[in-house]
Design a protein around this motif. Structure first.
Motif, PDB file in Angstrom:
ATOM      1  N   PHE A 318      60.984   7.998   0.478  1.00 16.95           N
ATOM      2  CA  PHE A 318      59.903   7.032   0.699  1.00 16.95           C
ATOM      3  C   PHE A 318      60.403   5.600   0.534  1.00 16.95           C
ATOM      4  CE2 PHE A 318      56.995   4.247  -1.676  1.00 16.95           C
ATOM      5  CZ  PHE A 318      56.069   3.975  -0.680  1.00 16.95           C
ATOM      6  N   LEU A 319      61.165   5.340  -0.515  1.00 11.57           N
ATOM      7  CA  LEU A 319      61.609   3.985  -0.812  1.00 11.57           C
ATOM      8  C   LEU A 319      62.606   3.451   0.211  1.00 11.57           C
ATOM      9  CD1 LEU A 319      62.136   4.328  -4.671  1.00 11.57           C
ATOM     10  CD2 LEU A 319      60.284   3.087  -3.525  1.00 11.57           C
ATOM     11  N   ARG A 320      63.369   4.331   0.800  1.00 12.64           N
ATOM     12  CA  ARG A 320      64.474   3.928   1.670  1.00 12.64           C
ATOM     13  C   ARG A 320      64.032   3.005   2.806  1.00 12.64           C
ATOM     14  NH1 ARG A 320      68.564   8.316   4.451  1.00 12.64           N
ATOM     15  NH2 ARG A 320      70.326   6.891   4.828  1.00 12.64           N
ATOM     16  N   ASP A 321      62.917   3.266   3.407  1.00 13.99           N
ATOM     17  CA  ASP A 321      62.462   2.501   4.572  1.00 13.99           C
ATOM     18  C   ASP A 321      61.336   1.524   4.256  1.00 13.99           C
ATOM     19  OD1 ASP A 321      64.270   3.899   6.264  1.00 13.99           O
ATOM     20  OD2 ASP A 321      62.871   5.580   6.389  1.00 13.99           O
ATOM     21  N   SER A 366      61.504  -8.191  -9.234  1.00 16.69           N
ATOM     22  CA  SER A 366      61.789  -6.995 -10.036  1.00 16.69           C
ATOM     23  C   SER A 366      60.795  -6.845 -11.170  1.00 16.69           C
ATOM     24  CB  SER A 366      63.212  -7.070 -10.602  1.00 16.69           C
ATOM     25  OG  SER A 366      64.177  -7.045  -9.576  1.00 16.69           O
ATOM     26  N   PHE A 367      60.512  -7.965 -11.863  1.00  6.63           N
ATOM     27  CA  PHE A 367      59.570  -7.911 -12.973  1.00  6.63           C
ATOM     28  C   PHE A 367      58.162  -7.584 -12.490  1.00  6.63           C
ATOM     29  CE2 PHE A 367      61.836 -10.549 -16.492  1.00  6.63           C
ATOM     30  CZ  PHE A 367      62.930  -9.702 -16.411  1.00  6.63           C
ATOM     31  N   ALA A 368      57.769  -8.139 -11.349  1.00  2.56           N
ATOM     32  CA  ALA A 368      56.438  -7.860 -10.805  1.00  2.56           C
ATOM     33  C   ALA A 368      56.289  -6.375 -10.490  1.00  2.56           C
ATOM     34  CB  ALA A 368      56.203  -8.695  -9.544  1.00  2.56           C
ATOM     35  N   PHE A 369      57.329  -5.798  -9.914  1.00  2.00           N
ATOM     36  CA  PHE A 369      57.317  -4.377  -9.601  1.00  2.00           C
ATOM     37  C   PHE A 369      57.216  -3.540 -10.880  1.00  2.00           C
ATOM     38  CE2 PHE A 369      59.998  -0.525  -9.289  1.00  2.00           C
ATOM     39  CZ  PHE A 369      59.248   0.205  -8.376  1.00  2.00           C
ATOM     40  N   LEU A 370      58.052  -3.855 -11.854  1.00  2.00           N
ATOM     41  CA  LEU A 370      58.067  -3.093 -13.099  1.00  2.00           C
ATOM     42  C   LEU A 370      56.736  -3.197 -13.845  1.00  2.00           C
ATOM     43  CD1 LEU A 370      61.666  -4.014 -14.329  1.00  2.00           C
ATOM     44  CD2 LEU A 370      60.883  -1.737 -13.643  1.00  2.00           C
ATOM     45  N   ASP A 371      56.168  -4.383 -13.872  1.00  2.00           N
ATOM     46  CA  ASP A 371      54.908  -4.579 -14.595  1.00  2.00           C
ATOM     47  C   ASP A 371      53.727  -3.882 -13.925  1.00  2.00           C
ATOM     48  OD1 ASP A 371      56.195  -6.084 -16.498  1.00  2.00           O
ATOM     49  OD2 ASP A 371      55.617  -8.021 -15.640  1.00  2.00           O
ATOM     50  N   ALA A 372      53.850  -3.585 -12.638  1.00  2.00           N
ATOM     51  CA  ALA A 372      52.752  -2.965 -11.902  1.00  2.00           C
ATOM     52  C   ALA A 372      52.776  -1.439 -11.957  1.00  2.00           C
ATOM     53  CB  ALA A 372      52.783  -3.429 -10.440  1.00  2.00           C
ATOM     54  N   LEU A 373      53.853  -0.848 -12.433  1.00  2.00           N
ATOM     55  CA  LEU A 373      53.941   0.618 -12.482  1.00  2.00           C
ATOM     56  C   LEU A 373      52.898   1.196 -13.437  1.00  2.00           C
ATOM     57  CD1 LEU A 373      57.830   0.995 -12.631  1.00  2.00           C
ATOM     58  CD2 LEU A 373      56.342   1.632 -10.704  1.00  2.00           C
ATOM     59  N   LYS A 374      52.343   2.336 -13.068  1.00  2.00           N
ATOM     60  CA  LYS A 374      51.302   2.963 -13.880  1.00  2.00           C
ATOM     61  C   LYS A 374      51.741   4.327 -14.426  1.00  2.00           C
ATOM     62  CE  LYS A 374      47.578   0.626 -11.360  1.00  2.00           C
ATOM     63  NZ  LYS A 374      47.346  -0.342 -12.454  1.00  2.00           N
ATOM     64  N   ILE A 375      52.360   5.148 -13.597  1.00  2.00           N
ATOM     65  CA  ILE A 375      52.852   6.449 -14.063  1.00  2.00           C
ATOM     66  C   ILE A 375      54.232   6.289 -14.677  1.00  2.00           C
ATOM     67  CG2 ILE A 375      53.540   8.774 -13.377  1.00  2.00           C
ATOM     68  CD1 ILE A 375      51.477   8.627 -11.136  1.00  2.00           C
ATOM     69  N   ALA A 376      55.118   5.662 -13.955  1.00  2.00           N
ATOM     70  CA  ALA A 376      56.463   5.412 -14.476  1.00  2.00           C
ATOM     71  C   ALA A 376      56.381   4.455 -15.663  1.00  2.00           C
ATOM     72  CB  ALA A 376      57.346   4.819 -13.389  1.00  2.00           C
ATOM     73  N   LYS A 377      57.127   4.753 -16.689  1.00  2.00           N
ATOM     74  CA  LYS A 377      57.109   3.949 -17.911  1.00  2.00           C
ATOM     75  C   LYS A 377      58.223   2.905 -17.885  1.00  2.00           C
ATOM     76  CE  LYS A 377      53.785   6.407 -19.740  1.00  2.00           C
ATOM     77  NZ  LYS A 377      53.592   7.384 -18.645  1.00  2.00           N
ATOM     78  N   LEU A 378      57.897   1.699 -18.324  1.00  5.30           N
ATOM     79  CA  LEU A 378      58.873   0.609 -18.399  1.00  5.30           C
ATOM     80  C   LEU A 378      59.666   0.775 -19.694  1.00  5.30           C
ATOM     81  CD1 LEU A 378      60.162  -2.030 -17.530  1.00  5.30           C
ATOM     82  CD2 LEU A 378      58.139  -3.254 -18.358  1.00  5.30           C
ATOM     83  N   PHE A 431      54.841   4.175  -6.921  1.00  4.22           N
ATOM     84  CA  PHE A 431      55.805   3.195  -6.422  1.00  4.22           C
ATOM     85  C   PHE A 431      55.225   2.391  -5.257  1.00  4.22           C
ATOM     86  CE2 PHE A 431      59.053   6.184  -8.304  1.00  4.22           C
ATOM     87  CZ  PHE A 431      59.409   5.317  -9.339  1.00  4.22           C
ATOM     88  N   ASP A 432      54.411   3.027  -4.455  1.00  2.31           N
ATOM     89  CA  ASP A 432      53.806   2.345  -3.311  1.00  2.31           C
ATOM     90  C   ASP A 432      52.891   1.220  -3.795  1.00  2.31           C
ATOM     91  OD1 ASP A 432      53.114   1.790  -0.667  1.00  2.31           O
ATOM     92  OD2 ASP A 432      51.468   3.233  -0.681  1.00  2.31           O
ATOM     93  N   GLN A 433      52.018   1.520  -4.764  1.00  2.67           N
ATOM     94  CA  GLN A 433      51.109   0.485  -5.250  1.00  2.67           C
ATOM     95  C   GLN A 433      51.848  -0.599  -6.015  1.00  2.67           C
ATOM     96  OE1 GLN A 433      49.900  -0.279  -8.564  1.00  2.67           O
ATOM     97  NE2 GLN A 433      51.395   1.110  -9.530  1.00  2.67           N
ATOM     98  N   ALA A 434      52.941  -0.235  -6.726  1.00  6.24           N
ATOM     99  CA  ALA A 434      53.701  -1.244  -7.464  1.00  6.24           C
ATOM    100  C   ALA A 434      54.421  -2.191  -6.515  1.00  6.24           C
ATOM    101  CB  ALA A 434      54.699  -0.558  -8.401  1.00  6.24           C
ATOM    102  N   LEU A 435      54.910  -1.676  -5.396  1.00  4.90           N
ATOM    103  CA  LEU A 435      55.596  -2.536  -4.425  1.00  4.90           C
ATOM    104  C   LEU A 435      54.640  -3.521  -3.764  1.00  4.90           C
ATOM    105  CD1 LEU A 435      57.996   0.084  -2.826  1.00  4.90           C
ATOM    106  CD2 LEU A 435      58.688  -1.994  -4.049  1.00  4.90           C
ATOM    107  N   LYS A 436      53.371  -3.189  -3.733  1.00  9.02           N
ATOM    108  CA  LYS A 436      52.381  -4.097  -3.150  1.00  9.02           C
ATOM    109  C   LYS A 436      52.183  -5.325  -4.048  1.00  9.02           C
ATOM    110  CE  LYS A 436      49.835  -0.507  -0.672  1.00  9.02           C
ATOM    111  NZ  LYS A 436      48.585   0.302  -0.604  1.00  9.02           N
ATOM    112  N   ALA A 437      52.577  -5.208  -5.317  1.00  2.16           N
ATOM    113  CA  ALA A 437      52.443  -6.338  -6.243  1.00  2.16           C
ATOM    114  C   ALA A 437      53.637  -7.282  -6.150  1.00  2.16           C
ATOM    115  CB  ALA A 437      52.317  -5.809  -7.675  1.00  2.16           C
ATOM    116  N   VAL A 438      54.670  -6.896  -5.412  1.00  3.80           N
ATOM    117  CA  VAL A 438      55.879  -7.720  -5.300  1.00  3.80           C
ATOM    118  C   VAL A 438      55.673  -8.815  -4.288  1.00  3.80           C
ATOM    119  CG1 VAL A 438      58.332  -7.681  -4.675  1.00  3.80           C
ATOM    120  CG2 VAL A 438      57.333  -5.784  -5.979  1.00  3.80           C
TER     121      VAL A 438
END
Length: 438
Positions: A318-321, A366-378, A431-438
């Protein structure tokens, strides 16, 4: 005193094999996943307990004064072969010995040692093998604490180092080893593959060939030690490719639940013996409770790693493209015909579940992506049941000088991700929703 302790202290029962272990049935060699359920342990020596008890004791009672002397002769190295029985928990213990017995199974190693952390394993190994004025050769990049230990701590004692990139060619590896030999004594060649955090692979076979060509094949040649934490022991077995020692942060996949810290080294007994002696002196052995928890975790190691690997393949696809992703440093995406792909084909049986995600942008993105994650833990670390994400340049490798980070490809847009055993589609959604915060 338990029956297990009585049997071990008697001197008539081998301390590491309280009973003949069943390693094959009908000519079929049993697999590590099967052996993890009971190898090295006899329930009848511990009141019939299905699982090994936790032996929370600092010392063990000797059967006789002569037995105590015999055991200390082994512990101190006065007599080869190690202690015949249990002595003191800084040296050995039932839980630690069963753990070490099982650790060696995965790679068919001659021997194994367990430690209080991965860095304790690395530090003890280096203290045992390195002398003042030596030159260590290592691949790069390394885990930041390992680089600090070699470059700064050992550097105080006149120890030098030379390195080559993880993906170096045979010619590049030979050139560095040749320079090291000219500089003086080389106590070991230290590798980390895949490298942390870039995921670059080291050609172990090329390092072995270069080492043997330059230093010969005698007993004084420098041993090859490799940190196999990212792929082992399921997806890469370096002993089969010529390494003498394989090192693990058992905190990661072996422990696998983010609830303990431990380390291990497996491999050739002749190289492990001085490391065991050093561990006895400085006391870096695993504690009984952590050893017991690792025994629990090893039973599901293959299941957890397989599920995490399958999840990682789906997430990376999913992330590749994705338009906000510059590239994905995943071993399943190596360019066909490339040197890295060739190393992977020869050395690895799986792509792992930890990878490098390079976002378009820098630290802000990078920080915006990390801060937006919900399932994955920072959080730092990897190889647990849960998915973790971190920023190496600003976290685990913060202490590495900026120029060296740039040279090693540890950039501000790099996010390291370790995929867990959650539902893969749920992770993709996160990851999809976190990338939308970037």
């Amino acid at each position: 005193m338990t029956k297990e302790t009585e049997a071990d202290l008697s001197g008539t029962t081998p301390r590491r094999r309280p009973r003949p272990d069943i390693v094959e049935i009908g000519g079929r060699k049993l697999q590590p996943s099967t052996l993890m359920m009971g190898h090295g342990y006899d329930p009848m020596l511990s009141e019939g307990s299905l699982k090994p008890p936790i032996f929370l004791t600092s010392t063990f009672v000797f059967e006789s004064a002569a037995a105590g002397k015999r055991h200390f002769e082994g512990v101190t190295g006065k007599r080869p072969g190690g202690a015949e029985g249990l002595v003191y928990s800084r040296f050995n213990g039932p839980d630690q010995e069963i753990l070490e017995h099982r650790l060696g199974v995965w790679e068919e190693a001659e021997d194994a040692l367990s430690f209080s952390s991965g860095m304790a394993a690395i530090a003890t190994m280096l203290l045992a093998l390195v002398k003042p004025g030596d030159t260590i050769v290592h691949s790069a990049p390394l885990y930041a604490a390992t680089e600090t230990l070699i470059g700064k701590i050992l550097g105080r004692f006149g120890v030098q180092w030379l390195d080559f990139p993880a993906g170096a060619s045979p010619a590049e590896i030979s050139a560095v080893l040749g320079r090291a030999k000219d500089a003086g004594r080389v106590p070991l060649i230290y590798l980390e593959s895949p490298a942390n955090p870039t995921n670059a692979l080291v050609d172990i076979e090329a390092v072995v060939a270069a080492r043997d060509a330059i230093f010969g094949v005698g007993p004084d040649r420098p041993p090859i030690v490799i940190d196999n934490t990212f792929l082992g022991p399921l997806w890469q077995k370096p002993l089969r490719h010529g390494a003498e020692l394989v090192l693990y942060s058992l905190t990661k996949y072996a422990g696998g639940h983010s609830d303990l810290v431990a380390g291990g080294v497996v491999g050739a007994k002749t190289v492990l013996d001085p490391i065991r002696a050093m561990r006895n002196t400085i006391g870096t052995i695993t504690d009984p409770h952590s050893a017991w928890m690792l025994l629990r975790s090893l039973e599901t190691l293959e299941l957890r790693m397989s599920r995490a690997g399958e999840n990682a393949a789906k997430v990376c696809a999913f992330l590749r493209d994705h338009p906000k992703v510059e590239r994905v440093g995943y071993l399943g995406f190596l360019e066909e015909g490339s040197r890295q792909a060739d190393i992977f084909r020869r050395h690895c049986t799986g792509a792992g579940s930890t990878f490098s995600l390079y976002l378009k942008g820098g630290e802000t993105e990078s920080f915006a992506f990390l801060d937006a994650l919900k399932i994955a833990k920072l959080a730092v670390s990897l190889g647990g049941t849960e998915t973790l994400a971190s920023h190496p340049a600003g976290m685990t490798h913060l202490s590495v000088p900026d120029a060296r980070k740039a040279a090693l490809g540890i950039t501000d847009n790099l996010v390291r991700i370790s995929i867990g055993v959650e539902d893969a589609d749920d992770l993709v959604a996160d990851f999809d929703q976190a990338l939308k915060a970037v």
